[in-house]
Motif scaffolding. Sequence first.
Motif, PDB file in Angstrom:
ATOM      1  N   GLU A  67       0.769  -1.332  -0.056  1.00  0.00           N
ATOM      2  CA  GLU A  67       0.128   0.270   0.078  1.00  0.00           C
ATOM      3  C   GLU A  67       0.920   1.327  -0.236  1.00  0.00           C
ATOM      4  OE1 GLU A  67      -3.025   2.290   2.995  1.00  0.00           O
ATOM      5  OE2 GLU A  67      -2.664   0.104   3.170  1.00  0.00           O
ATOM      6  N   LEU A  68       2.009   1.076   0.717  1.00  0.00           N
ATOM      7  CA  LEU A  68       3.079   2.424   1.063  1.00  0.00           C
ATOM      8  C   LEU A  68       3.609   2.426  -0.518  1.00  0.00           C
ATOM      9  CD1 LEU A  68       4.550   4.502   2.535  1.00  0.00           C
ATOM     10  CD2 LEU A  68       5.868   2.867   3.268  1.00  0.00           C
ATOM     11  N   ALA A  69       3.962   1.344  -0.898  1.00  0.00           N
ATOM     12  CA  ALA A  69       4.560   1.748  -2.306  1.00  0.00           C
ATOM     13  C   ALA A  69       3.640   1.966  -3.378  1.00  0.00           C
ATOM     14  CB  ALA A  69       5.243   0.234  -2.753  1.00  0.00           C
ATOM     15  N   SER A  70       2.340   1.589  -3.272  1.00  0.00           N
ATOM     16  CA  SER A  70       1.375   2.181  -4.604  1.00  0.00           C
ATOM     17  C   SER A  70       1.311   3.737  -3.964  1.00  0.00           C
ATOM     18  CB  SER A  70       0.284   1.369  -4.214  1.00  0.00           C
ATOM     19  OG  SER A  70      -0.767   1.906  -4.990  1.00  0.00           O
ATOM     20  N   PHE A  71       1.074   3.941  -2.960  1.00  0.00           N
ATOM     21  CA  PHE A  71       1.025   5.515  -2.708  1.00  0.00           C
ATOM     22  C   PHE A  71       2.027   6.393  -3.142  1.00  0.00           C
ATOM     23  CE2 PHE A  71       0.817   8.951   0.426  1.00  0.00           C
ATOM     24  CZ  PHE A  71      -0.221   9.613   0.114  1.00  0.00           C
ATOM     25  N   GLU A  72       3.386   5.883  -2.944  1.00  0.00           N
ATOM     26  CA  GLU A  72       4.463   6.737  -3.036  1.00  0.00           C
ATOM     27  C   GLU A  72       4.197   6.959  -4.606  1.00  0.00           C
ATOM     28  OE1 GLU A  72       7.404   4.211  -1.556  1.00  0.00           O
ATOM     29  OE2 GLU A  72       7.387   5.463   0.311  1.00  0.00           O
ATOM     30  N   LYS A  73       3.752   6.036  -5.337  1.00  0.00           N
ATOM     31  CA  LYS A  73       3.675   6.234  -6.973  1.00  0.00           C
ATOM     32  C   LYS A  73       2.772   7.327  -7.191  1.00  0.00           C
ATOM     33  CE  LYS A  73       5.015   1.473  -8.248  1.00  0.00           C
ATOM     34  NZ  LYS A  73       4.489   0.347  -8.764  1.00  0.00           N
ATOM     35  N   SER A  74       1.777   7.651  -6.617  1.00  0.00           N
ATOM     36  CA  SER A  74       0.611   8.543  -6.626  1.00  0.00           C
ATOM     37  C   SER A  74       1.023   9.851  -6.126  1.00  0.00           C
ATOM     38  CB  SER A  74      -0.555   8.113  -6.406  1.00  0.00           C
ATOM     39  OG  SER A  74      -0.784   7.848  -4.848  1.00  0.00           O
ATOM     40  N   ILE A  75       2.013  10.095  -5.432  1.00  0.00           N
ATOM     41  CA  ILE A  75       2.428  11.380  -4.501  1.00  0.00           C
ATOM     42  C   ILE A  75       2.458  12.500  -5.516  1.00  0.00           C
ATOM     43  CG2 ILE A  75       4.469  12.530  -3.550  1.00  0.00           C
ATOM     44  CD1 ILE A  75       4.868  10.101  -1.994  1.00  0.00           C
ATOM     45  N   SER A  76       2.910  12.263  -6.877  1.00  0.00           N
ATOM     46  CA  SER A  76       3.076  13.652  -7.520  1.00  0.00           C
ATOM     47  C   SER A  76       1.977  14.506  -7.776  1.00  0.00           C
ATOM     48  CB  SER A  76       3.788  13.280  -8.837  1.00  0.00           C
ATOM     49  OG  SER A  76       3.044  12.531  -9.520  1.00  0.00           O
ATOM     50  N   ARG A  77       0.605  13.548  -7.635  1.00  0.00           N
ATOM     51  CA  ARG A  77      -0.712  14.131  -7.798  1.00  0.00           C
ATOM     52  C   ARG A  77      -1.187  15.013  -6.815  1.00  0.00           C
ATOM     53  NH1 ARG A  77      -2.930   9.028 -10.025  1.00  0.00           N
ATOM     54  NH2 ARG A  77      -1.065   8.349  -9.479  1.00  0.00           N
ATOM     55  N   ALA A  78      -0.772  14.811  -5.426  1.00  0.00           N
ATOM     56  CA  ALA A  78      -1.460  15.429  -4.249  1.00  0.00           C
ATOM     57  C   ALA A  78      -0.584  16.321  -3.775  1.00  0.00           C
ATOM     58  CB  ALA A  78      -1.505  14.200  -3.507  1.00  0.00           C
ATOM     59  N   PRO A  79      -1.247  17.201  -2.894  1.00  0.00           N
ATOM     60  CA  PRO A  79      -0.644  18.384  -2.242  1.00  0.00           C
ATOM     61  C   PRO A  79       0.470  17.765  -1.232  1.00  0.00           C
ATOM     62  CG  PRO A  79      -3.073  18.592  -2.243  1.00  0.00           C
ATOM     63  CD  PRO A  79      -2.635  17.291  -2.723  1.00  0.00           C
ATOM     64  N   THR A  80       1.320  18.351  -1.016  1.00  0.00           N
ATOM     65  CA  THR A  80       2.386  18.134  -0.060  1.00  0.00           C
ATOM     66  C   THR A  80       1.890  17.614   1.371  1.00  0.00           C
ATOM     67  OG1 THR A  80       4.117  19.526  -1.181  1.00  0.00           O
ATOM     68  CG2 THR A  80       4.613  18.459   0.947  1.00  0.00           C
ATOM     69  N   LYS A  81       1.142  18.465   1.765  1.00  0.00           N
ATOM     70  CA  LYS A  81       0.584  18.198   3.113  1.00  0.00           C
ATOM     71  C   LYS A  81      -0.164  16.857   3.363  1.00  0.00           C
ATOM     72  CE  LYS A  81      -1.557  20.599   6.927  1.00  0.00           C
ATOM     73  NZ  LYS A  81      -2.302  21.955   7.608  1.00  0.00           N
ATOM     74  N   THR A  82      -1.178  16.634   2.206  1.00  0.00           N
ATOM     75  CA  THR A  82      -1.833  15.553   2.384  1.00  0.00           C
ATOM     76  C   THR A  82      -0.980  14.177   2.246  1.00  0.00           C
ATOM     77  OG1 THR A  82      -3.685  16.718   1.189  1.00  0.00           O
ATOM     78  CG2 THR A  82      -3.875  14.372   1.119  1.00  0.00           C
ATOM     79  N   VAL A  83      -0.006  14.341   1.430  1.00  0.00           N
ATOM     80  CA  VAL A  83       0.923  13.378   1.185  1.00  0.00           C
ATOM     81  C   VAL A  83       1.407  12.910   2.476  1.00  0.00           C
ATOM     82  CG1 VAL A  83       3.054  12.702   0.074  1.00  0.00           C
ATOM     83  CG2 VAL A  83       1.193  13.614  -1.483  1.00  0.00           C
ATOM     84  N   MET A  84       2.111  13.789   3.195  1.00  0.00           N
ATOM     85  CA  MET A  84       2.819  13.702   4.379  1.00  0.00           C
ATOM     86  C   MET A  84       2.042  12.854   5.433  1.00  0.00           C
ATOM     87  SD  MET A  84       5.983  14.118   3.712  1.00  0.00           S
ATOM     88  CE  MET A  84       6.452  13.845   5.441  1.00  0.00           C
ATOM     89  N   SER A  85       0.732  13.298   5.655  1.00  0.00           N
ATOM     90  CA  SER A  85      -0.294  12.982   6.548  1.00  0.00           C
ATOM     91  C   SER A  85      -0.522  11.436   6.347  1.00  0.00           C
ATOM     92  CB  SER A  85      -1.400  13.749   6.735  1.00  0.00           C
ATOM     93  OG  SER A  85      -2.204  13.703   5.701  1.00  0.00           O
ATOM     94  N   LYS A  86      -0.758  11.121   4.986  1.00  0.00           N
ATOM     95  CA  LYS A  86      -1.002   9.754   4.536  1.00  0.00           C
ATOM     96  C   LYS A  86       0.395   8.955   4.786  1.00  0.00           C
ATOM     97  CE  LYS A  86      -4.786  10.415   1.433  1.00  0.00           C
ATOM     98  NZ  LYS A  86      -5.300  10.174   0.023  1.00  0.00           N
TER      99      LYS A  86
END
Length: 120
Positions: free
Chosen positions: A23-42
């Motif tokens: 799940e973490l690896a999948s999420f890391e792939k989608s990071i570029s599309r989300a705001p930084t604060k949201t990414v960090m909290s997830k």
Amino acid sequence: MRSSELLKQIGDIEKGIILLEEELASFEKSISRAPTKTVMSKLLAIKRKIEKEITEQAKLKIEAYNIVQTMNNDIFRSVLVYRYICLHTIEETAEILNISPRHISRICTKALKKIDEQYN
């Protein structure tokens, strides 16, 4: 909790950790599309889940190891440590101990039954 269930639960937790890491690896792939604060909290939430699972697995492994070490039968002890503490497959355990996989399976069954009789 039955002792044999404890040993089996360790494998389930290991599988849970693998799923969280995926799940973490999948999420890391989608990071570029989300705001930084949201990414960090997830990321922090996923990291906390993984750390919690790892801590739980470590506690269960210690408890299981201590139970297994009380057995008087050396081969039972060895098989259970390789299978449920080191998480080797039946085939890997058979190769390590130079015993057939079928016999390893029978030993696991007998050893788990013996632990259940001893602790329950």
